[in-house]
Every structure is written in C-alpha cells, then in structure tokens.
Design a protein around this motif. Structure first.
Motif, PDB file in Angstrom:
ATOM      1  N   VAL A  18       0.846  -1.201   0.000  1.00 24.79           N
ATOM      2  CA  VAL A  18       0.000   0.000   0.000  1.00 24.79           C
ATOM      3  C   VAL A  18       0.880   1.248   0.000  1.00 24.79           C
ATOM      4  O   VAL A  18       2.003   1.235   0.512  1.00 24.79           O
ATOM      5  CB  VAL A  18      -0.919  -0.018   1.249  1.00 24.79           C
ATOM      6  CG1 VAL A  18      -1.484   1.356   1.562  1.00 24.79           C
ATOM      7  CG2 VAL A  18      -2.043  -1.017   1.055  1.00 24.79           C
TER       8      VAL A  18
ATOM      9  N   ARG B  52     -17.660   6.648   2.024  1.00 26.77           N
ATOM     10  CA  ARG B  52     -16.210   6.572   2.233  1.00 26.77           C
ATOM     11  C   ARG B  52     -15.691   7.737   3.070  1.00 26.77           C
ATOM     12  O   ARG B  52     -14.489   7.991   3.117  1.00 26.77           O
ATOM     13  CB  ARG B  52     -15.474   6.551   0.900  1.00 26.77           C
ATOM     14  CG  ARG B  52     -15.702   5.291   0.073  1.00 26.77           C
ATOM     15  CD  ARG B  52     -14.709   5.203  -1.054  1.00 26.77           C
ATOM     16  NE  ARG B  52     -14.830   3.971  -1.815  1.00 26.77           N
ATOM     17  CZ  ARG B  52     -13.943   3.537  -2.713  1.00 26.77           C
ATOM     18  NH1 ARG B  52     -12.861   4.278  -2.962  1.00 26.77           N
ATOM     19  NH2 ARG B  52     -14.125   2.403  -3.349  1.00 26.77           N
TER      20      ARG B  52
ATOM     21  N   VAL C 209      -4.620   8.950   3.804  1.00 20.64           N
ATOM     22  CA  VAL C 209      -5.328   7.954   2.998  1.00 20.64           C
ATOM     23  C   VAL C 209      -4.346   6.882   2.546  1.00 20.64           C
ATOM     24  O   VAL C 209      -3.138   7.128   2.426  1.00 20.64           O
ATOM     25  CB  VAL C 209      -6.005   8.606   1.765  1.00 20.64           C
ATOM     26  CG1 VAL C 209      -7.188   9.460   2.186  1.00 20.64           C
ATOM     27  CG2 VAL C 209      -5.010   9.416   0.961  1.00 20.64           C
TER      28      VAL C 209
ATOM     29  N   TYR D  54      -3.847   3.706  -0.368  1.00 21.05           N
ATOM     30  CA  TYR D  54      -4.323   3.110  -1.619  1.00 21.05           C
ATOM     31  C   TYR D  54      -3.384   1.977  -2.037  1.00 21.05           C
ATOM     32  O   TYR D  54      -2.182   1.994  -1.748  1.00 21.05           O
ATOM     33  CB  TYR D  54      -4.390   4.147  -2.736  1.00 21.05           C
ATOM     34  CG  TYR D  54      -5.556   5.101  -2.598  1.00 21.05           C
ATOM     35  CD1 TYR D  54      -6.794   4.800  -3.158  1.00 21.05           C
ATOM     36  CD2 TYR D  54      -5.417   6.299  -1.895  1.00 21.05           C
ATOM     37  CE1 TYR D  54      -7.871   5.666  -3.030  1.00 21.05           C
ATOM     38  CE2 TYR D  54      -6.485   7.169  -1.755  1.00 21.05           C
ATOM     39  CZ  TYR D  54      -7.716   6.847  -2.328  1.00 21.05           C
ATOM     40  OH  TYR D  54      -8.774   7.704  -2.197  1.00 21.05           O
ATOM     41  N   SER D  55      -3.957   1.000  -2.739  1.00 22.15           N
ATOM     42  CA  SER D  55      -3.153  -0.110  -3.252  1.00 22.15           C
ATOM     43  C   SER D  55      -2.048   0.418  -4.151  1.00 22.15           C
ATOM     44  O   SER D  55      -2.247   1.335  -4.951  1.00 22.15           O
ATOM     45  CB  SER D  55      -4.038  -1.081  -4.035  1.00 22.15           C
ATOM     46  OG  SER D  55      -3.239  -2.040  -4.708  1.00 22.15           O
TER      47      SER D  55
ATOM     48  N   LEU E 161      -5.186  11.611  -6.306  1.00 22.70           N
ATOM     49  CA  LEU E 161      -5.502  11.334  -4.909  1.00 22.70           C
ATOM     50  C   LEU E 161      -6.707  12.137  -4.426  1.00 22.70           C
ATOM     51  O   LEU E 161      -7.475  11.682  -3.583  1.00 22.70           O
ATOM     52  CB  LEU E 161      -4.296  11.650  -4.028  1.00 22.70           C
ATOM     53  CG  LEU E 161      -3.251  10.552  -3.842  1.00 22.70           C
ATOM     54  CD1 LEU E 161      -2.042  11.100  -3.118  1.00 22.70           C
ATOM     55  CD2 LEU E 161      -3.844   9.380  -3.076  1.00 22.70           C
TER      56      LEU E 161
ATOM     57  N   GLU F 270     -10.135  10.257  -5.120  1.00 22.70           N
ATOM     58  CA  GLU F 270     -10.128   8.827  -4.764  1.00 22.70           C
ATOM     59  C   GLU F 270      -9.363   7.995  -5.792  1.00 22.70           C
ATOM     60  O   GLU F 270      -9.771   6.905  -6.164  1.00 22.70           O
ATOM     61  CB  GLU F 270     -11.561   8.303  -4.596  1.00 22.70           C
ATOM     62  CG  GLU F 270     -12.300   8.968  -3.458  1.00 22.70           C
ATOM     63  CD  GLU F 270     -13.698   8.398  -3.247  1.00 22.70           C
ATOM     64  OE1 GLU F 270     -14.331   8.004  -4.247  1.00 22.70           O
ATOM     65  OE2 GLU F 270     -14.142   8.349  -2.089  1.00 22.70           O
ATOM     66  N   CYS F 271      -8.215   8.522  -6.214  1.00 17.85           N
ATOM     67  CA  CYS F 271      -7.321   7.856  -7.165  1.00 17.85           C
ATOM     68  C   CYS F 271      -8.028   7.497  -8.471  1.00 17.85           C
ATOM     69  O   CYS F 271      -7.812   6.429  -9.057  1.00 17.85           O
ATOM     70  CB  CYS F 271      -6.678   6.617  -6.532  1.00 17.85           C
ATOM     71  SG  CYS F 271      -5.244   7.032  -5.519  1.00 17.85           S
TER      72      CYS F 271
ATOM     73  N   LEU G  77      -7.364   3.124  -8.269  1.00  9.32           N
ATOM     74  CA  LEU G  77      -6.678   2.255  -7.322  1.00  9.32           C
ATOM     75  C   LEU G  77      -7.610   1.961  -6.148  1.00  9.32           C
ATOM     76  O   LEU G  77      -8.272   2.864  -5.627  1.00  9.32           O
ATOM     77  CB  LEU G  77      -5.404   2.928  -6.799  1.00  9.32           C
ATOM     78  CG  LEU G  77      -4.284   3.183  -7.805  1.00  9.32           C
ATOM     79  CD1 LEU G  77      -3.165   3.978  -7.141  1.00  9.32           C
ATOM     80  CD2 LEU G  77      -3.744   1.880  -8.369  1.00  9.32           C
TER      81      LEU G  77
ATOM     82  N   GLN H 122      -8.957   1.568  -2.471  1.00 14.43           N
ATOM     83  CA  GLN H 122      -8.591   2.254  -1.241  1.00 14.43           C
ATOM     84  C   GLN H 122      -8.713   1.310  -0.054  1.00 14.43           C
ATOM     85  O   GLN H 122      -9.646   0.511   0.044  1.00 14.43           O
ATOM     86  CB  GLN H 122      -9.495   3.473  -1.011  1.00 14.43           C
ATOM     87  CG  GLN H 122      -9.108   4.292   0.222  1.00 14.43           C
ATOM     88  CD  GLN H 122      -9.964   5.540   0.386  1.00 14.43           C
ATOM     89  OE1 GLN H 122     -10.878   5.781  -0.410  1.00 14.43           O
ATOM     90  NE2 GLN H 122      -9.678   6.336   1.401  1.00 14.43           N
TER      91      GLN H 122
ATOM     92  N   PHE I 272      -9.410  -4.591   1.603  1.00 13.81           N
ATOM     93  CA  PHE I 272      -9.900  -3.817   0.474  1.00 13.81           C
ATOM     94  C   PHE I 272     -11.324  -4.252   0.147  1.00 13.81           C
ATOM     95  O   PHE I 272     -11.677  -5.432   0.276  1.00 13.81           O
ATOM     96  CB  PHE I 272      -9.012  -4.036  -0.759  1.00 13.81           C
ATOM     97  CG  PHE I 272      -7.636  -3.436  -0.640  1.00 13.81           C
ATOM     98  CD1 PHE I 272      -7.434  -2.083  -0.857  1.00 13.81           C
ATOM     99  CD2 PHE I 272      -6.546  -4.233  -0.318  1.00 13.81           C
ATOM    100  CE1 PHE I 272      -6.166  -1.532  -0.762  1.00 13.81           C
ATOM    101  CE2 PHE I 272      -5.277  -3.691  -0.212  1.00 13.81           C
ATOM    102  CZ  PHE I 272      -5.089  -2.331  -0.439  1.00 13.81           C
TER     103      PHE I 272
END
Length: 341
Positions: free
Chosen positions: A236, A252, A261, A263-264, A295, A298-299, A310, A312, A329
C-alpha cells in the motif's frame, strides 16, 4: 473432375458436374501444366514416401513419450544438473512431438496427395441436391488424400494426434489449483496495523506529514509463510493531504484519518508498482505505462491505460495512535482482469 494437366496449356478447362452426367467447359484462367512427381509414377517411391510419413508421425509419438518420461521419472534432488537434464528432455520431447506431426503432414501433402490444380465455377448451395453434391466432393477429397487406403499413415497420425496435446495438459496441471476467491482478498484485516516496508515498523498518524509518502505492508506479513505472494497483493501507499482537498464519495467519508489515505500500490492496468508521487499535484504515477491517478478524487484515472481507480484501504487509528486497517480492500486489487468472470 478432369483437366488438361498432362499436356501443354490449353485455352479451355473441362470440369465434370457431379451427379448431372455432363461437363462444363470454360476458358483456362492460366493454370500451368501438371508435372508428375516420382511417387505418381513409381510404386516403390510411393511406398517409400508412405513409410517416411509414418516414421515422422512415429517420431512425434516418441517425443511425447520422452516428455512424460522426463516429467514423471527424472527425480529432482535440488541439483542444478538434474534440473537442466529434465528441462532439456522436456524441451526435446515437446519439440519432437510437434515437429513430427507438422513435418509429417507437410511431407504427406507434398509427396502423396494429389497436387494438380483444378478450376471449377462456384454455384450457390440452394437445395438438397446441391448439398448432396457437396458431400460427394468431400468424399472425393478423402479418397484423394489416401487416408482410407493407407492405414499405416492413418494409424500413426491418429496416435500422434492423440498423444501430442497431453504434455500441455501435464504442464497446465502444474499451475496449481484454481484461485477461487483468493485474488479478491489480501493479507489485510480489521485492526491490523500499517507498518513500513520492508522493516515492519508500525506507523503512527503523527509520523505522516503533509506531502510525505510511505510504502506500507500489513503487520505480521514478514513472518507469513507465503510472504512474497501476499505482499504482491497487499502492498500500500500511504499519504497525507489537506483534509479540505479530499473529496470522498458517499460511504467513504471515514475511510481516511485527518487527511491520511491509503491506496493499493498495484496498478489496475497490468499490475506494475505505482511508486511515483507528485506532491504538488497529488498525483500517483505508474512508471510502466504512465497511468496517472488523482488522490484528491479517490485515485481516479486521469491519464493512461488503467481502466479503474486504485482500490482504497479503509484506515483509522488505535488507542496508541498507530494507524490500523478497519477492513480488507472492498474490491479486488491489481489488474482489472482479476475481477472478470
């Protein structure tokens, strides 16, 4: 069907019409005169060619048997020499299995099958009579191939064709069991701390400053039996932004903590590691094919071939101030093909 194949080129071509007892004659489109091969005129040459084709099909059978011998009976005892021996035998067996069939069929066509060119007007198939004529033509093709009157070729071809696919089946077996739902879940679980990669040191929320980025793995991953496989899915990226710049979607709102935050790190295109973070634009970039993720959204994908954002990882803090995951995830990580089907 007849043609002028044994003489000089003529201006007409005669074509028999099956089932009608008549012939059609039309202009020769330019077919060259037919030159008989040795096997066409010499019975001994024909028999020799037949044995050669059968031998090639038999070589294919031997190649398949060599593959299975190497696969099942050459033991691997952790020595590089034994491994090389098995790989060599597997490769040679597969090569001879495929090459024997391929070369055998080509040699059969070149030496034994009729090679004269025929020209015939094409008519639309409209009724049962036409279909019967088509079936008659197929029967003629089988007769001309000689497969009915050459049992040696037929039997060796059938044996080679039945055995040749088996090495591929054996190799597919080594791919292991079907993944089931394993691609949809990672090592992350509720309450698991976020730790630095590769040291495994837990991370406090106070350690993450605005503009910084951490490469993160789950707590305890370094001690896992299948560490590499799990890390490939669970790694991550952790970043902190101004909370006012984030725009979480409905449901979210509590997936981050005070602008932090996670993210993968696995790109949703083909699985490359997303390792470049632009602090000024808050963009994550994949170096392989330049997919770019925002980002602040939310990517979301804003450039490149990636098909989806990606995933989250929902996070929070525990009583000691360490960052923890609140769940796994909520969607599969990695390339989009993982979730198809």
């Amino acid at each position: 069907m007849a043609d002028n194949s044994h003489g000089s080129p003529d201006t007409s071509v005669t074509v028999a019409t099956p089932g009608q007892g008549g012939v059609d004659t039309f202009t020769n489109p330019g077919l060259p005169p037919h030159r008989p091969r040795l096997a066409d005129t010499d019975p001994r040459a024909e028999k020799r060619a037949e044995r050669q084709v059968a031998l090639l099909f038999f070589i294919s059978v031997l190649g398949t048997l060599l593959f299975f011998f190497a696969y099942f009976f050459i033991p691997l005892n952790d020595t590089i020499e034994r491994l090389r021996m098995q790989n060599l035998a597997l490769g040679l067996g597969t090569a001879f299995a495929m090459l024997g069939i391929g070369v055998g069929i080509v040699h059969w066509a070149k030496t034994l099958m009729p090679d004269h060119e025929l020209t015939e007007e094409r008519h639309a198939v409209t009724d049962e009579k036409d279909r019967a004529e088509a079936e008659q033509i197929v029967g003629t093709i089988l007769d001309e191939s000689g497969i009915k009157r050459r049992p040696l070729i037929r039997n060796t071809l059938i044996g080679a064709a039945l055995l040749a696919p088996l090495p591929a089946i054996a190799i597919f077996r080594d791919l292991g069991p079907l993944p089931g739902n394993s691609l949809k879940h990672t090592f992350w679980d509720a309450g698991m701390r976020l730790t630095r990669d590769p040291s495994g040191t837990p991370i406090k929320a106070s350690d993450v400053t605005v503009g910084s980025a951490f490469h993160v793995i789950p707590e305890g991953l370094n001690e896992a039996e299948n560490k590499l496989e799990e890390k490939a899915k669970a790694v991550v990226l952790l970043m902190r932004l101004d909370p006012e710049s984030l725009n979480p979607s409905e449901g979210r709102e509590d997936w981050g903590y005070d602008g932090i935050v996670a993210y993968s790190k696995i790109c949703t295109h083909v699985g490359c590691p997303v390792a470049l973070y632009e602090q000024q634009t808050h963009h994550l970039l994949c170096p392989c094919h330049q997919s770019t993720f925002d980002l602040e959204q939310e990517c979301k994908v804003i450039f490149g071939p990636a098909a989806r954002p990606l995933p989250q990882l929902p996070i929070d803090v525990d009583d000691e101030g360490y960052l923890i995951a609140t769940s796994d995830f909520q969607e599969p990580v990695g390339p989009s093909f993982w979730e198809r089907g």
